[in-house]
Design an enzyme around this catalytic site. Structure first.
Site, short mmCIF file in Angstrom:
data_model
loop_
_atom_site.label_atom_id
_atom_site.label_comp_id
_atom_site.label_asym_id
_atom_site.label_seq_id
_atom_site.Cartn_x
_atom_site.Cartn_y
_atom_site.Cartn_z
N GLU A 1 47.89 -25.10 24.55
CA GLU A 1 46.70 -24.46 24.49
C GLU A 1 46.10 -24.29 25.98
OE1 GLU A 1 42.44 -24.20 21.90
OE2 GLU A 1 43.21 -26.12 22.53
N CYS B 1 38.69 -21.52 20.58
CA CYS B 1 39.85 -22.28 19.67
C CYS B 1 40.61 -21.31 19.18
CB CYS B 1 39.25 -23.37 18.87
SG CYS B 1 37.78 -22.87 17.97
N GLU C 1 37.64 -30.03 13.86
CA GLU C 1 37.81 -28.46 14.22
C GLU C 1 38.43 -28.61 15.90
OE1 GLU C 1 38.01 -25.22 16.08
OE2 GLU C 1 35.91 -25.27 16.01
N LYS D 1 25.50 -35.32 19.62
CA LYS D 1 26.11 -35.57 21.23
C LYS D 1 26.57 -34.18 21.69
CE LYS D 1 29.25 -36.76 23.72
NZ LYS D 1 29.46 -36.11 24.94
#
Length: 499
Positions: free
Chosen positions: A401, A304, A270, A195
Protein backbone atom coordinates in the site's frame (compact mmCIF):
# COMPACT_ATOMS: atom_id res chain seq x y z
CA UNK A 1 -1.12 19.64 -14.47
CA UNK A 2 -0.78 23.09 -12.93
CA UNK A 3 0.76 24.04 -9.61
CA UNK A 4 -0.38 26.90 -7.36
CA UNK A 5 1.18 26.55 -3.93
CA UNK A 6 -0.18 29.66 -2.28
CA UNK A 7 -1.85 29.83 1.12
CA UNK A 8 -5.24 31.56 0.84
CA UNK A 9 -6.74 33.40 3.78
CA UNK A 10 -8.55 31.52 6.52
CA UNK A 11 -12.06 32.39 7.71
CA UNK A 12 -12.54 34.24 10.99
CA UNK A 13 -14.01 31.27 12.90
CA UNK A 14 -11.17 28.93 11.97
CA UNK A 15 -8.62 31.67 12.66
CA UNK A 16 -10.09 32.26 16.12
CA UNK A 17 -9.99 28.55 16.92
CA UNK A 18 -6.34 28.23 15.87
CA UNK A 19 -5.41 31.15 18.09
CA UNK A 20 -6.87 29.54 21.23
CA UNK A 21 -4.83 27.44 23.63
CA UNK A 22 -5.60 23.79 22.89
CA UNK A 23 -6.24 21.31 25.67
CA UNK A 24 -7.46 17.77 26.35
CA UNK A 25 -11.13 17.12 27.05
CA UNK A 26 -11.43 14.94 30.17
CA UNK A 27 -14.60 14.61 32.25
CA UNK A 28 -16.13 17.73 30.71
CA UNK A 29 -13.11 19.94 31.41
CA UNK A 30 -10.41 21.27 29.09
CA UNK A 31 -7.07 20.51 30.70
CA UNK A 32 -3.37 20.42 29.89
CA UNK A 33 -1.53 17.12 29.61
CA UNK A 34 -0.34 16.02 33.03
CA UNK A 35 3.24 16.16 31.75
CA UNK A 36 2.76 19.71 30.52
CA UNK A 37 4.22 18.66 27.17
CA UNK A 38 2.86 19.75 23.79
CA UNK A 39 3.68 19.01 20.17
CA UNK A 40 3.36 21.09 16.99
CA UNK A 41 0.69 20.79 14.32
CA UNK A 42 1.86 21.52 10.79
CA UNK A 43 0.29 22.84 7.60
CA UNK A 44 1.53 20.22 5.12
CA UNK A 45 1.29 22.63 2.19
CA UNK A 46 3.68 25.19 3.69
CA UNK A 47 5.44 23.19 6.45
CA UNK A 48 4.47 25.98 8.87
CA UNK A 49 3.51 25.23 12.48
CA UNK A 50 -0.10 26.35 12.90
CA UNK A 51 -0.82 25.21 16.47
CA UNK A 52 0.45 23.27 19.47
CA UNK A 53 -1.64 20.62 21.21
CA UNK A 54 -1.12 18.63 24.42
CA UNK A 55 1.05 15.52 24.24
CA UNK A 56 -1.24 13.28 26.24
CA UNK A 57 0.16 9.99 27.50
CA UNK A 58 -0.74 7.10 29.81
CA UNK A 59 -1.57 9.31 32.80
CA UNK A 60 -4.04 11.33 30.74
CA UNK A 61 -5.55 8.19 29.22
CA UNK A 62 -6.02 6.77 32.73
CA UNK A 63 -7.91 9.91 33.78
CA UNK A 64 -10.05 9.88 30.65
CA UNK A 65 -10.94 6.18 30.98
CA UNK A 66 -11.86 6.70 34.66
CA UNK A 67 -14.14 9.59 33.64
CA UNK A 68 -15.74 7.48 30.91
CA UNK A 69 -16.27 4.62 33.37
CA UNK A 70 -18.00 6.91 35.88
CA UNK A 71 -20.22 8.35 33.16
CA UNK A 72 -21.15 4.87 31.98
CA UNK A 73 -21.73 3.26 35.37
CA UNK A 74 -23.23 5.97 37.54
CA UNK A 75 -23.57 9.26 35.65
CA UNK A 76 -26.72 10.62 34.01
CA UNK A 77 -25.72 8.96 30.73
CA UNK A 78 -26.46 5.57 32.29
CA UNK A 79 -30.07 6.60 32.87
CA UNK A 80 -30.83 8.59 29.74
CA UNK A 81 -33.80 7.44 27.68
CA UNK A 82 -33.17 6.15 24.14
CA UNK A 83 -35.22 8.98 22.62
CA UNK A 84 -33.18 11.59 24.47
CA UNK A 85 -29.95 9.90 23.40
CA UNK A 86 -31.19 9.98 19.80
CA UNK A 87 -31.92 13.70 19.99
CA UNK A 88 -28.43 14.44 21.33
CA UNK A 89 -26.76 12.51 18.51
CA UNK A 90 -28.95 14.26 15.95
CA UNK A 91 -28.05 17.59 17.57
CA UNK A 92 -24.39 16.94 16.76
CA UNK A 93 -25.28 16.75 13.08
CA UNK A 94 -27.16 20.05 13.33
CA UNK A 95 -24.28 21.80 15.09
CA UNK A 96 -21.77 20.47 12.59
CA UNK A 97 -23.95 21.78 9.78
CA UNK A 98 -24.01 25.23 11.41
CA UNK A 99 -20.19 25.28 11.50
CA UNK A 100 -19.60 23.39 8.26
CA UNK A 101 -17.41 25.97 6.55
CA UNK A 102 -15.17 26.32 9.61
CA UNK A 103 -14.68 22.57 9.86
CA UNK A 104 -13.94 22.29 6.14
CA UNK A 105 -11.25 24.96 6.43
CA UNK A 106 -9.68 23.38 9.50
CA UNK A 107 -9.63 19.99 7.78
CA UNK A 108 -8.07 21.41 4.62
CA UNK A 109 -5.43 23.29 6.61
CA UNK A 110 -4.58 20.44 8.97
CA UNK A 111 -4.71 17.52 6.52
CA UNK A 112 -3.94 19.27 3.22
CA UNK A 113 -7.00 18.04 1.32
CA UNK A 114 -8.90 20.39 -1.03
CA UNK A 115 -11.41 22.46 0.93
CA UNK A 116 -14.13 21.83 -1.64
CA UNK A 117 -13.78 18.09 -1.08
CA UNK A 118 -13.68 18.57 2.69
CA UNK A 119 -16.92 20.58 2.65
CA UNK A 120 -18.76 18.27 0.25
CA UNK A 121 -17.55 14.88 1.48
CA UNK A 122 -15.90 15.00 4.91
CA UNK A 123 -18.18 17.50 6.61
CA UNK A 124 -21.43 16.59 4.87
CA UNK A 125 -20.65 12.90 5.25
CA UNK A 126 -20.15 13.41 8.98
CA UNK A 127 -23.42 15.33 9.27
CA UNK A 128 -25.21 12.48 7.50
CA UNK A 129 -23.56 9.93 9.76
CA UNK A 130 -24.80 11.51 12.97
CA UNK A 131 -28.31 11.87 11.60
CA UNK A 132 -28.43 8.28 10.36
CA UNK A 133 -27.03 6.79 13.56
CA UNK A 134 -29.33 8.88 15.77
CA UNK A 135 -32.19 6.62 14.67
CA UNK A 136 -30.50 3.50 16.02
CA UNK A 137 -30.86 4.63 19.64
CA UNK A 138 -34.53 3.64 19.57
CA UNK A 139 -34.11 0.55 17.38
CA UNK A 140 -31.71 -1.58 19.41
CA UNK A 141 -34.23 -4.23 20.28
CA UNK A 142 -33.96 -7.77 21.60
CA UNK A 143 -36.34 -10.58 20.77
CA UNK A 144 -38.41 -13.28 22.40
CA UNK A 145 -37.23 -16.80 21.63
CA UNK A 146 -39.43 -19.90 21.41
CA UNK A 147 -37.57 -22.73 23.14
CA UNK A 148 -38.12 -26.48 23.34
CA UNK A 149 -37.07 -27.04 26.96
CA UNK A 150 -39.69 -28.70 29.21
CA UNK A 151 -41.55 -26.23 31.41
CA UNK A 152 -43.13 -22.80 31.15
CA UNK A 153 -40.28 -20.58 29.96
CA UNK A 154 -40.06 -16.95 28.99
CA UNK A 155 -36.80 -16.56 27.05
CA UNK A 156 -35.69 -13.27 25.52
CA UNK A 157 -32.67 -11.12 24.69
CA UNK A 158 -31.63 -7.54 25.44
CA UNK A 159 -29.17 -5.33 23.54
CA UNK A 160 -27.01 -3.35 25.95
CA UNK A 161 -24.10 -0.94 25.35
CA UNK A 162 -20.70 -2.59 25.48
CA UNK A 163 -19.31 0.01 27.91
CA UNK A 164 -16.19 2.19 27.69
CA UNK A 165 -14.82 2.40 24.16
CA UNK A 166 -11.37 3.52 23.03
CA UNK A 167 -11.44 4.95 19.52
CA UNK A 168 -8.24 5.63 17.57
CA UNK A 169 -8.73 7.48 14.29
CA UNK A 170 -6.44 8.11 11.30
CA UNK A 171 -5.17 11.25 9.61
CA UNK A 172 -6.60 10.81 6.11
CA UNK A 173 -10.24 11.62 6.99
CA UNK A 174 -9.95 12.97 10.57
CA UNK A 175 -13.44 14.40 11.02
CA UNK A 176 -15.27 11.73 9.07
CA UNK A 177 -13.52 8.87 10.85
CA UNK A 178 -14.36 10.48 14.19
CA UNK A 179 -18.00 10.64 13.10
CA UNK A 180 -17.97 7.02 11.90
CA UNK A 181 -16.90 5.93 15.37
CA UNK A 182 -18.55 8.44 17.69
CA UNK A 183 -22.03 8.32 16.17
CA UNK A 184 -22.80 4.58 16.59
CA UNK A 185 -21.08 4.36 19.98
CA UNK A 186 -23.11 7.28 21.34
CA UNK A 187 -26.32 5.97 19.79
CA UNK A 188 -25.73 2.64 21.56
CA UNK A 189 -25.15 4.32 24.93
CA UNK A 190 -21.40 3.77 25.25
CA UNK A 191 -18.89 6.25 26.66
CA UNK A 192 -15.75 7.10 24.73
CA UNK A 193 -12.10 8.05 24.85
CA UNK A 194 -11.19 9.38 21.40
CA UNK A 195 -7.56 9.59 20.25
CA UNK A 196 -7.09 11.51 16.99
CA UNK A 197 -4.00 11.05 14.84
CA UNK A 198 -1.11 13.22 15.98
CA UNK A 199 -0.79 14.64 12.46
CA UNK A 200 -4.39 15.93 12.36
CA UNK A 201 -5.85 16.67 15.82
CA UNK A 202 -7.61 19.98 15.18
CA UNK A 203 -11.10 19.02 14.03
CA UNK A 204 -11.43 16.47 16.86
CA UNK A 205 -10.70 19.17 19.42
CA UNK A 206 -13.11 21.60 17.78
CA UNK A 207 -15.73 18.87 17.65
CA UNK A 208 -15.28 18.36 21.39
CA UNK A 209 -16.63 21.87 21.84
CA UNK A 210 -19.73 20.92 19.84
CA UNK A 211 -20.21 17.85 22.02
CA UNK A 212 -20.34 20.10 25.06
CA UNK A 213 -22.63 22.58 23.31
CA UNK A 214 -25.00 19.76 22.36
CA UNK A 215 -25.45 18.94 26.06
CA UNK A 216 -23.75 15.59 26.51
CA UNK A 217 -22.99 14.83 30.18
CA UNK A 218 -19.44 15.17 31.42
CA UNK A 219 -17.24 12.15 30.75
CA UNK A 220 -19.33 10.69 27.94
CA UNK A 221 -16.78 11.77 25.34
CA UNK A 222 -13.16 12.43 26.28
CA UNK A 223 -10.55 13.52 23.74
CA UNK A 224 -6.83 12.84 24.15
CA UNK A 225 -4.29 14.21 21.69
CA UNK A 226 -0.93 12.49 21.68
CA UNK A 227 1.32 10.09 19.86
CA UNK A 228 0.31 6.61 18.84
CA UNK A 229 3.14 4.89 20.69
CA UNK A 230 2.19 6.62 23.96
CA UNK A 231 -1.46 7.69 24.15
CA UNK A 232 -2.68 5.23 21.51
CA UNK A 233 -0.84 2.28 23.03
CA UNK A 234 -2.07 3.16 26.52
CA UNK A 235 -5.66 3.23 25.29
CA UNK A 236 -5.38 -0.12 23.48
CA UNK A 237 -3.73 -1.69 26.53
CA UNK A 238 -6.04 -0.22 29.15
CA UNK A 239 -7.66 -2.86 31.38
CA UNK A 240 -10.82 -0.81 31.93
CA UNK A 241 -11.59 -0.27 28.24
CA UNK A 242 -14.25 -2.71 27.01
CA UNK A 243 -13.71 -2.25 23.29
CA UNK A 244 -11.22 -0.57 21.00
CA UNK A 245 -12.04 0.63 17.48
CA UNK A 246 -9.11 1.44 15.22
CA UNK A 247 -8.72 2.75 11.69
CA UNK A 248 -5.21 2.88 10.26
CA UNK A 249 -2.46 0.73 8.86
CA UNK A 250 -2.47 -3.06 8.97
CA UNK A 251 0.88 -2.97 10.75
CA UNK A 252 -0.50 -0.91 13.64
CA UNK A 253 -3.74 -2.90 13.61
CA UNK A 254 -1.77 -6.03 14.49
CA UNK A 255 -0.21 -4.17 17.43
CA UNK A 256 -3.71 -3.16 18.58
CA UNK A 257 -4.79 -6.80 18.59
CA UNK A 258 -1.81 -7.78 20.74
CA UNK A 259 -2.44 -4.90 23.14
CA UNK A 260 -6.12 -5.81 23.49
CA UNK A 261 -5.33 -9.34 24.62
CA UNK A 262 -4.73 -8.30 28.22
CA UNK A 263 -8.40 -8.07 29.16
CA UNK A 264 -9.73 -9.60 25.91
CA UNK A 265 -11.41 -6.35 24.98
CA UNK A 266 -13.45 -6.41 21.82
CA UNK A 267 -11.66 -5.10 18.73
CA UNK A 268 -12.80 -3.74 15.38
CA UNK A 269 -10.24 -2.81 12.74
CA UNK A 270 -10.48 -0.94 9.45
CA UNK A 271 -7.05 -1.31 7.92
CA UNK A 272 -5.11 -1.09 4.66
CA UNK A 273 -6.05 -1.85 1.10
CA UNK A 274 -4.67 -2.39 -2.38
CA UNK A 275 -7.92 -2.15 -4.26
CA UNK A 276 -8.29 -3.37 -7.84
CA UNK A 277 -10.25 -1.46 -10.47
CA UNK A 278 -11.06 -3.78 -13.37
CA UNK A 279 -12.02 -2.35 -16.78
CA UNK A 280 -13.67 -4.81 -19.15
CA UNK A 281 -13.67 -4.20 -22.92
CA UNK A 282 -17.41 -3.47 -23.03
CA UNK A 283 -17.23 -0.73 -20.37
CA UNK A 284 -18.17 2.87 -21.03
CA UNK A 285 -14.49 3.73 -21.44
CA UNK A 286 -14.81 7.47 -20.95
CA UNK A 287 -16.70 6.88 -17.72
CA UNK A 288 -14.20 4.23 -16.64
CA UNK A 289 -11.25 6.54 -17.31
CA UNK A 290 -12.76 9.37 -15.29
CA UNK A 291 -13.84 7.03 -12.51
CA UNK A 292 -10.59 5.11 -12.16
CA UNK A 293 -8.57 8.35 -12.21
CA UNK A 294 -10.72 9.68 -9.37
CA UNK A 295 -10.35 6.32 -7.60
CA UNK A 296 -6.62 6.89 -7.16
CA UNK A 297 -6.12 10.67 -7.18
CA UNK A 298 -8.98 11.59 -4.82
CA UNK A 299 -7.66 12.77 -1.44
CA UNK A 300 -4.11 12.58 -2.83
CA UNK A 301 -4.48 8.81 -2.98
CA UNK A 302 -4.60 8.75 0.81
CA UNK A 303 -7.63 6.46 0.91
CA UNK A 304 -7.62 2.90 2.19
CA UNK A 305 -9.97 2.13 -0.73
CA UNK A 306 -7.84 3.88 -3.37
CA UNK A 307 -7.98 2.12 -6.73
CA UNK A 308 -4.22 1.69 -6.80
CA UNK A 309 -4.18 -1.47 -8.99
CA UNK A 310 -5.81 -0.75 -12.34
CA UNK A 311 -6.47 -3.77 -14.57
CA UNK A 312 -7.52 -2.99 -18.15
CA UNK A 313 -8.36 -5.54 -20.82
CA UNK A 314 -5.69 -5.65 -23.51
CA UNK A 315 -8.17 -4.34 -26.11
CA UNK A 316 -8.68 -1.10 -24.16
CA UNK A 317 -5.39 -0.96 -22.22
CA UNK A 318 -3.68 1.74 -24.29
CA UNK A 319 -6.77 3.91 -24.30
CA UNK A 320 -7.20 3.58 -20.52
CA UNK A 321 -3.55 4.39 -19.79
CA UNK A 322 -3.67 7.39 -22.11
CA UNK A 323 -6.98 8.57 -20.66
CA UNK A 324 -6.02 8.27 -16.98
CA UNK A 325 -2.73 10.03 -17.73
CA UNK A 326 -4.65 12.83 -19.45
CA UNK A 327 -6.91 13.13 -16.39
CA UNK A 328 -3.81 13.43 -14.21
CA UNK A 329 -2.61 16.25 -16.45
CA UNK A 330 -5.78 18.25 -15.80
CA UNK A 331 -5.27 18.27 -12.04
CA UNK A 332 -4.41 21.55 -10.31
CA UNK A 333 -2.01 21.03 -7.42
CA UNK A 334 -1.84 23.50 -4.57
CA UNK A 335 -2.81 24.55 -1.07
CA UNK A 336 -5.96 22.81 0.11
CA UNK A 337 -7.60 26.09 1.08
CA UNK A 338 -7.60 27.20 -2.56
CA UNK A 339 -11.10 26.33 -3.84
CA UNK A 340 -9.72 25.73 -7.35
CA UNK A 341 -7.23 23.07 -6.23
CA UNK A 342 -7.92 19.39 -7.03
CA UNK A 343 -4.94 17.80 -5.28
CA UNK A 344 -3.24 19.01 -2.11
CA UNK A 345 -0.11 17.86 -0.32
CA UNK A 346 0.45 14.58 1.41
CA UNK A 347 -0.17 14.82 5.13
CA UNK A 348 3.40 14.84 6.47
CA UNK A 349 7.09 14.66 5.72
CA UNK A 350 7.07 11.01 6.78
CA UNK A 351 4.33 10.17 4.28
CA UNK A 352 6.04 12.28 1.60
CA UNK A 353 9.27 10.32 2.03
CA UNK A 354 7.36 7.03 1.95
CA UNK A 355 5.66 7.79 -1.36
CA UNK A 356 8.87 9.12 -2.91
CA UNK A 357 10.55 5.87 -1.86
CA UNK A 358 7.89 3.85 -3.65
CA UNK A 359 8.31 5.92 -6.80
CA UNK A 360 12.05 5.27 -6.78
CA UNK A 361 11.41 1.57 -6.17
CA UNK A 362 8.99 1.42 -9.11
CA UNK A 363 11.54 2.99 -11.43
CA UNK A 364 14.27 0.61 -10.31
CA UNK A 365 12.05 -2.43 -10.80
CA UNK A 366 11.18 -1.43 -14.36
CA UNK A 367 7.83 0.35 -14.16
CA UNK A 368 7.21 2.90 -16.91
CA UNK A 369 6.39 6.37 -15.56
CA UNK A 370 3.77 7.52 -18.07
CA UNK A 371 3.07 10.77 -16.25
CA UNK A 372 3.99 12.39 -12.94
CA UNK A 373 6.47 10.81 -10.57
CA UNK A 374 8.02 14.09 -9.48
CA UNK A 375 7.92 16.44 -6.50
CA UNK A 376 6.66 19.86 -7.62
CA UNK A 377 7.98 23.05 -6.05
CA UNK A 378 10.36 23.38 -3.12
CA UNK A 379 7.85 23.78 -0.29
CA UNK A 380 5.22 21.45 1.12
CA UNK A 381 4.71 17.70 0.83
CA UNK A 382 3.48 17.56 -2.75
CA UNK A 383 3.72 14.64 -5.19
CA UNK A 384 2.48 14.73 -8.75
CA UNK A 385 -0.34 12.35 -9.70
CA UNK A 386 1.48 9.41 -11.21
CA UNK A 387 0.62 6.62 -13.65
CA UNK A 388 2.96 3.60 -13.70
CA UNK A 389 2.51 1.23 -16.64
CA UNK A 390 4.06 -2.15 -17.44
CA UNK A 391 3.86 -3.17 -13.81
CA UNK A 392 3.60 -6.68 -12.43
CA UNK A 393 2.80 -8.37 -9.14
CA UNK A 394 6.46 -8.85 -8.22
CA UNK A 395 6.98 -5.09 -7.84
CA UNK A 396 6.72 -3.43 -4.43
CA UNK A 397 4.50 -0.73 -5.91
CA UNK A 398 1.97 -3.40 -6.86
CA UNK A 399 2.16 -5.49 -3.68
CA UNK A 400 2.32 -2.83 -0.96
CA UNK A 401 0.00 0.00 0.00
CA UNK A 402 1.57 3.27 -1.17
CA UNK A 403 -1.10 5.64 0.18
CA UNK A 404 -0.35 8.31 -2.38
CA UNK A 405 -1.51 9.42 -5.85
CA UNK A 406 0.19 6.54 -7.66
CA UNK A 407 -1.64 3.97 -9.79
CA UNK A 408 -0.12 0.76 -11.17
CA UNK A 409 -1.68 -0.32 -14.48
CA UNK A 410 -1.67 -3.91 -15.72
CA UNK A 411 -3.37 -5.53 -18.69
CA UNK A 412 -5.28 -8.79 -18.81
CA UNK A 413 -6.20 -10.81 -21.89
CA UNK A 414 -8.33 -13.55 -20.40
CA UNK A 415 -12.10 -13.40 -20.66
CA UNK A 416 -12.45 -16.16 -18.06
CA UNK A 417 -13.87 -14.45 -14.99
CA UNK A 418 -12.15 -16.88 -12.66
CA UNK A 419 -8.78 -15.85 -14.09
CA UNK A 420 -9.63 -12.15 -13.81
CA UNK A 421 -10.77 -12.60 -10.21
CA UNK A 422 -7.48 -14.34 -9.47
CA UNK A 423 -5.64 -11.17 -10.52
CA UNK A 424 -7.90 -9.05 -8.33
CA UNK A 425 -7.53 -11.33 -5.32
CA UNK A 426 -3.74 -11.60 -5.59
CA UNK A 427 -3.13 -9.41 -2.54
CA UNK A 428 -3.09 -9.74 1.23
CA UNK A 429 -5.78 -7.05 1.37
CA UNK A 430 -9.48 -7.17 0.63
CA UNK A 431 -11.15 -3.84 1.31
CA UNK A 432 -12.73 -2.63 -1.94
CA UNK A 433 -12.81 -3.34 -5.66
CA UNK A 434 -14.52 -1.78 -8.64
CA UNK A 435 -15.78 -3.45 -11.81
CA UNK A 436 -16.34 -1.42 -14.96
CA UNK A 437 -18.64 -3.09 -17.51
CA UNK A 438 -22.03 -2.72 -19.19
CA UNK A 439 -22.69 -6.45 -18.79
CA UNK A 440 -24.82 -7.01 -15.69
CA UNK A 441 -23.99 -10.71 -15.58
CA UNK A 442 -20.26 -10.00 -15.61
CA UNK A 443 -20.64 -7.24 -13.02
CA UNK A 444 -22.49 -9.32 -10.48
CA UNK A 445 -20.51 -12.50 -11.07
CA UNK A 446 -17.29 -10.57 -10.50
CA UNK A 447 -18.79 -9.04 -7.36
CA UNK A 448 -19.23 -12.55 -6.01
CA UNK A 449 -15.77 -13.77 -7.00
CA UNK A 450 -13.70 -10.88 -5.62
CA UNK A 451 -12.73 -11.31 -1.97
CA UNK A 452 -13.31 -7.80 -0.68
CA UNK A 453 -15.73 -6.29 1.79
CA UNK A 454 -17.09 -3.64 -0.59
CA UNK A 455 -17.60 -3.91 -4.33
CA UNK A 456 -18.43 -0.96 -6.58
CA UNK A 457 -19.86 -1.41 -10.06
CA UNK A 458 -19.12 1.43 -12.49
CA UNK A 459 -17.99 3.62 -9.60
CA UNK A 460 -15.28 3.64 -6.93
CA UNK A 461 -14.91 5.04 -3.39
CA UNK A 462 -18.67 4.86 -2.77
CA UNK A 463 -19.89 5.45 0.76
CA UNK A 464 -23.13 6.01 2.65
CA UNK A 465 -24.00 5.80 6.38
CA UNK A 466 -26.35 2.88 5.66
CA UNK A 467 -23.73 0.95 3.63
CA UNK A 468 -21.62 -1.42 5.77
CA UNK A 469 -17.94 -0.82 5.19
CA UNK A 470 -14.98 -3.05 6.01
CA UNK A 471 -12.62 -5.62 4.65
CA UNK A 472 -11.62 -9.21 4.16
CA UNK A 473 -8.20 -10.67 4.96
CA UNK A 474 -5.67 -8.14 6.28
CA UNK A 475 -7.97 -5.22 5.60
CA UNK A 476 -9.54 -5.65 9.00
CA UNK A 477 -12.21 -7.05 11.28
CA UNK A 478 -15.83 -6.00 11.40
CA UNK A 479 -17.82 -3.31 9.64
CA UNK A 480 -18.28 0.42 10.02
CA UNK A 481 -21.62 2.07 9.21
CA UNK A 482 -24.94 0.40 8.45
CA UNK A 483 -26.80 -1.69 10.98
CA UNK A 484 -23.77 -4.00 11.18
CA UNK A 485 -21.70 -1.45 13.11
CA UNK A 486 -24.09 -1.64 16.05
CA UNK A 487 -22.85 -5.17 16.72
CA UNK A 488 -19.53 -3.64 17.79
CA UNK A 489 -21.04 -1.33 20.37
CA UNK A 490 -23.64 -3.61 21.96
CA UNK A 491 -23.72 -6.84 23.93
CA UNK A 492 -26.50 -9.39 23.62
CA UNK A 493 -27.83 -10.54 26.97
CA UNK A 494 -29.96 -13.70 26.98
CA UNK A 495 -32.52 -14.19 29.79
CA UNK A 496 -34.47 -17.34 30.63
CA UNK A 497 -37.29 -17.17 33.21
CA UNK A 498 -39.08 -20.29 34.47
CA UNK A 499 -42.70 -19.61 35.53
Amino acid sequence: MTIAIRKPSLGSAATAFLAKPHKLLIDGKWVDAKSGETFPVEDPATEEVIAHVPAGDKADVDAAVAAARRAFESGPWSRILPGDRSRLVWRLGDLLEQHADEFAELEALDNGKPVTNARRDDVQGSINMFRYMAGWSTRLTGETIPVSSPGNWHVYTLREPVGVVGQIIPWNFPLMMAAWKLAPALAAGCTIVLKPAEQTPLTALRFGELIQEAGFPDGVVNIITGYGETAGAALANHPDVDKVAFTGSTEVGKLIVKAAAGNLKRVSLELGGKSPAIVFPDADIDRAISGTASAIFYNQGQCCTAGSRLFAHKSVYDRVVEGVSAEAGKIKIGHGLDPNVNLGPLVSKEQHNRVRGFLESGRKEGAEVVTGGNVPGNQGYFVEPTVLANTNRDMRVVREEIFGPVVCVQSFDDDDLEAVAKFANDTEYGLQASVWTRNLKVAHMMARKIRAGTICINNHNYGDPAWPFGGYKQSGWGREMGKEVMEHYTETKAIAALH
